[in-house]
Design an enzyme around this catalytic site. Structure first.
Site, PDB file in Angstrom:
ATOM      1  N   THR A 202      -5.465  15.136   7.702  1.00  0.00           N
ATOM      2  CA  THR A 202      -5.611  14.974   6.252  1.00  0.00           C
ATOM      3  C   THR A 202      -4.244  15.067   5.574  1.00  0.00           C
ATOM      4  O   THR A 202      -3.968  14.366   4.599  1.00  0.00           O
ATOM      5  CB  THR A 202      -6.584  16.037   5.698  1.00  0.00           C
ATOM      6  OG1 THR A 202      -7.775  16.001   6.474  1.00  0.00           O
ATOM      7  CG2 THR A 202      -6.932  15.787   4.249  1.00  0.00           C
TER       8      THR A 202
ATOM      9  N   THR B  77     -14.999   7.395  -8.141  1.00  0.00           N
ATOM     10  CA  THR B  77     -16.147   8.017  -7.476  1.00  0.00           C
ATOM     11  C   THR B  77     -17.033   8.674  -8.522  1.00  0.00           C
ATOM     12  O   THR B  77     -16.561   9.040  -9.606  1.00  0.00           O
ATOM     13  CB  THR B  77     -15.694   9.072  -6.449  1.00  0.00           C
ATOM     14  OG1 THR B  77     -16.842   9.569  -5.755  1.00  0.00           O
ATOM     15  CG2 THR B  77     -14.997  10.251  -7.110  1.00  0.00           C
TER      16      THR B  77
ATOM     17  N   LYS C 219     -16.994  13.448  -7.739  1.00  0.00           N
ATOM     18  CA  LYS C 219     -16.049  14.558  -7.972  1.00  0.00           C
ATOM     19  C   LYS C 219     -16.134  15.000  -9.439  1.00  0.00           C
ATOM     20  O   LYS C 219     -16.986  15.801  -9.783  1.00  0.00           O
ATOM     21  CB  LYS C 219     -14.663  14.140  -7.505  1.00  0.00           C
ATOM     22  CG  LYS C 219     -14.716  13.750  -6.001  1.00  0.00           C
ATOM     23  CD  LYS C 219     -13.394  13.442  -5.404  1.00  0.00           C
ATOM     24  CE  LYS C 219     -13.486  12.688  -4.099  1.00  0.00           C
ATOM     25  NZ  LYS C 219     -14.097  13.370  -2.961  1.00  0.00           N
TER      26      LYS C 219
ATOM     27  N   SER D 125       0.836  -1.194   0.000  1.00  0.00           N
ATOM     28  CA  SER D 125       0.000   0.000   0.000  1.00  0.00           C
ATOM     29  C   SER D 125       0.875   1.250   0.000  1.00  0.00           C
ATOM     30  O   SER D 125       1.771   1.384   0.846  1.00  0.00           O
ATOM     31  CB  SER D 125      -0.884  -0.040   1.257  1.00  0.00           C
ATOM     32  OG  SER D 125      -1.632   1.128   1.398  1.00  0.00           O
TER      33      SER D 125
ATOM     34  N   HIS E 268      -9.752  10.998  -8.056  1.00  0.00           N
ATOM     35  CA  HIS E 268      -9.568  12.416  -8.416  1.00  0.00           C
ATOM     36  C   HIS E 268      -9.244  12.606  -9.889  1.00  0.00           C
ATOM     37  O   HIS E 268      -8.890  13.713 -10.301  1.00  0.00           O
ATOM     38  CB  HIS E 268      -8.502  13.049  -7.526  1.00  0.00           C
ATOM     39  CG  HIS E 268      -8.976  13.167  -6.115  1.00  0.00           C
ATOM     40  ND1 HIS E 268      -9.709  14.237  -5.654  1.00  0.00           N
ATOM     41  CD2 HIS E 268      -8.890  12.293  -5.074  1.00  0.00           C
ATOM     42  CE1 HIS E 268     -10.031  14.042  -4.392  1.00  0.00           C
ATOM     43  NE2 HIS E 268      -9.547  12.864  -4.004  1.00  0.00           N
TER      44      HIS E 268
ATOM     45  N   SER F 177      -4.636  13.447  -4.061  1.00  0.00           N
ATOM     46  CA  SER F 177      -5.451  14.658  -4.102  1.00  0.00           C
ATOM     47  C   SER F 177      -4.942  15.802  -3.258  1.00  0.00           C
ATOM     48  O   SER F 177      -5.357  16.932  -3.448  1.00  0.00           O
ATOM     49  CB  SER F 177      -6.863  14.319  -3.659  1.00  0.00           C
ATOM     50  OG  SER F 177      -6.864  14.059  -2.273  1.00  0.00           O
TER      51      SER F 177
ATOM     52  N   THR G   7     -27.085  -3.439   2.609  1.00  0.00           N
ATOM     53  CA  THR G   7     -27.351  -2.004   2.677  1.00  0.00           C
ATOM     54  C   THR G   7     -28.249  -1.596   1.512  1.00  0.00           C
ATOM     55  O   THR G   7     -28.210  -2.226   0.442  1.00  0.00           O
ATOM     56  CB  THR G   7     -26.024  -1.199   2.667  1.00  0.00           C
ATOM     57  OG1 THR G   7     -26.294   0.149   3.009  1.00  0.00           O
ATOM     58  CG2 THR G   7     -25.325  -1.231   1.326  1.00  0.00           C
ATOM     59  N   THR G   8     -29.022  -0.566   1.724  1.00  0.00           N
ATOM     60  CA  THR G   8     -29.939  -0.099   0.686  1.00  0.00           C
ATOM     61  C   THR G   8     -29.155   0.417  -0.516  1.00  0.00           C
ATOM     62  O   THR G   8     -28.126   1.085  -0.355  1.00  0.00           O
ATOM     63  CB  THR G   8     -30.837   1.016   1.262  1.00  0.00           C
ATOM     64  OG1 THR G   8     -31.582   0.452   2.336  1.00  0.00           O
ATOM     65  CG2 THR G   8     -31.794   1.577   0.218  1.00  0.00           C
TER      66      THR G   8
HETATM   67  C1  LIG Z   1      -8.331   9.128  -2.977  1.00  0.00           C
HETATM   68  C2  LIG Z   1      -9.740   9.057  -2.512  1.00  0.00           C
HETATM   69  N1  LIG Z   1     -10.385   7.878  -2.580  1.00  0.00           N
HETATM   70  C3  LIG Z   1     -11.660   7.769  -2.174  1.00  0.00           C
HETATM   71  C4  LIG Z   1     -12.353   8.859  -1.688  1.00  0.00           C
HETATM   72  C5  LIG Z   1     -13.772   8.696  -1.250  1.00  0.00           C
HETATM   73  O1  LIG Z   1     -14.628   9.119  -2.279  1.00  0.00           O
HETATM   74  P1  LIG Z   1     -16.101   9.629  -1.956  1.00  0.00           P
HETATM   75  O2  LIG Z   1     -15.988  11.087  -1.648  1.00  0.00           O
HETATM   76  O3  LIG Z   1     -16.869   9.325  -3.182  1.00  0.00           O
HETATM   77  O4  LIG Z   1     -16.560   8.844  -0.769  1.00  0.00           O
HETATM   78  C6  LIG Z   1     -11.723  10.102  -1.594  1.00  0.00           C
HETATM   79  C7  LIG Z   1     -12.471  11.272  -1.084  1.00  0.00           C
HETATM   80  O5  LIG Z   1     -12.085  12.390  -1.146  1.00  0.00           O
HETATM   81  C8  LIG Z   1     -10.378  10.204  -2.018  1.00  0.00           C
HETATM   82  O6  LIG Z   1      -9.719  11.361  -1.920  1.00  0.00           O
END
Ligand SMILES: Cc1ncc(COP(=O)(O)O)c(C=O)c1O
Length: 419
Positions: free
Chosen positions: A363, A245, A248, A137, A217, A189, A277-278
């Site tokens: 962060t 995602t 974004k 990772s 991103h 990001s 989950t729904t």
């Molecule tokens: C690298 C990365 N992966 C996954 C996610 C999670 O995505 P979501 O906002 O759709 O939950 C983020 C959220 O900012 C992210 O920066």
């Protein structure tokens, strides 16, 4: 109040003392006038310009996306009505998955309610289903990937950020017969830098590892059809599992993985957080499908975006505002101190009507606190001038150092003003 409440108070006091207490700004975005929003503060309401949205292309307000959402809600209702297993598999979600599989040129895709959930679920399940799995990772992987890896119970080794030599060394140390997964992001990001995807795929092939790539991103923004950096670099077919995602670049909400059908089917069948989950509301799925479809065909948004990002960079450079090295649309402006970072953000909002969220620990690492600026195609040249002038005044007010050179990550702390 019970004595137990004191634990919560003391936690929050500690966070406040460190200057990293999160204040959520109450904003009402204007779909008809991006990037403007109304800022609600107590009884006051004021118009501001948003400079830190992850709706990078403004697709969340695209008329065709809004039409798809409202029309589907009228036709199919507001909610999915239950899990996909129990209440019927929403046709809109099935269509979305087909669109996403095609986007990434994979056999299948699986939609989730967010990118976070897709990472946590997919990595958690892949690592659990592969016997004696070993996950490599990247050290800057997102919290959702870390949560998934942890949940999988698999053994994990952290690889130095984007360091292929280190990755190779770690792979070499691993028993050859052991199932291995390399988990990384295409575009990080907070720093805006980009992974050497092709090189990582070479190593994966050499050592028989699966590649799991978070393109959160980058989707919508890079590649001829908006499939991300792997598509841009011509290596998408070499990545085993692509995660993205819909929140974004695509401007809606939801997450997904795209991969071989057998991998998607295994995740679908084994992950409690998918089964119990729904499902995503059909209107959300339809809006996301429309956004993906649109960005597959249209390059206008990507071109306009790139143009305004370039202009913003040049505007900030001219004003002497430091920027960290970034290979993408993300412009990190280093401050290097959590309290000053918050003050800079507050001054921008209160004195100039500009909203840029401070980015503090956890962060980003302590000492690398920053403002993270994300121009969209809707930030006009005039708004860019306004941002550069406002930052310039804030820098003067707070005594923050100027630097017209691009600042490498390793030197962010150097920019901190003397105490
Ligand atoms: C690298 C990365 N992966 C996954 C996610 C999670 O995505 P979501 O906002 O759709 O939950 C983020 C959220 O900012 C992210 O920066």
């Amino acid at each position: 109040m019970t004595p137990l409440h004191n634990h919560f108070h003391s936690y929050l006091d500690g966070v406040r003392r460190e200057g990293r207490y999160r204040i959520f700004t109450d904003l009402e975005r204007h779909a008809d006038r991006p990037p403007y929003a109304t800022w609600h503060s107590g009884d006051n309401a004021r118009e501001v310009v948003v400079w830190c949205s992850n709706d990078y292309l403004g697709m969340g307000r695209h008329p065709a996306v809004i039409d798809a959402m409202t029309e589907t809600a009228r036709r199919m209702g507001a909610g999915a009505g239950g899990t996909r297993n129990i209440s019927g598999n929403s046709h809109a979600v099935v269509a979305l998955e087909r669109e996403l599989a095609d986007l990434h040129r994979k056999e299948a895709a699986l939609a989730f309610t967010s990118g976070y959930v897709s990472n946590e679920t997919a990595l958690g399940t892949i690592g659990r289903l592969l016997p004696n799995c070993f996950i490599l990772s990247d050290e800057k992987n997102h919290a959702s990937m870390i949560a998934g890896i942890r949940a999988s119970g698999a053994e994990k080794r952290i690889c130095r950020h984007n360091d292929v030599a280190h990755l190779e060394a770690l792979l070499q140390e691993t028993e050859p017969s052991r199932p291995k997964v390399i988990a990384f992001e295409s575009l990080y990001s907070m720093d805006g830098d980009i992974a050497p995807i092709g090189h990582i795929c070479d190593l994966a092939a050499k050592f028989g590892a699966l590649t799991y790539l978070d393109e959160v991103h980058a989707v919508g923004l890079y590649g001829p059809r908006g499939a991300g950096i792997a598509e841009r670099d011509g290596v998408m077919d070499r990545v085993d599992i692509i995660e993205g995602t819909l929140a974004k670049g695509f401007g809606v909400v939801g997450g997904y993985v795209a991969a071989d059908a057998v991998i998607c089917d295994a995740i679908r069948s084994a992950a409690p957080s998918f089964i119990f989950t729904t499902a995503m509301p059909p209107a959300v799925a339809a809006a996301a499908t429309q956004s993906v479809k649109h960005l597959k065909r249209s390059v206008a948004e990507r071109i306009a975006h790139r143009l305004q990002v370039g202009k913003t960079r040049r505007g900030l450079r001219k004003a002497g505002i430091p920027m960290m090295t970034s290979q993408s649309h993300i412009i990190p402006v280093p401050v290097g101190d959590p309290i000053l970072c918050r003050e800079a953000s507050t001054l921008l909002l209160e004195s100039f009507g500009i909203y840029v969220q401070p980015i503090n620990y956890p962060t980003v690492p302590r000492g690398t606190e920053r403002l993270r600026i994300t121009p969209t195609p809707f930030h006009t040249d005039q708004l860019i001038d306004g941002l550069a002038n406002a930052l310039s005044e804030v820098w003067d007010t707070l005594g923050l150092p100027r630097d017209t050179n691009v600042v490498p990550m390793s030197s962010v702390a150097r920019l901190r003003p003397a105490a």
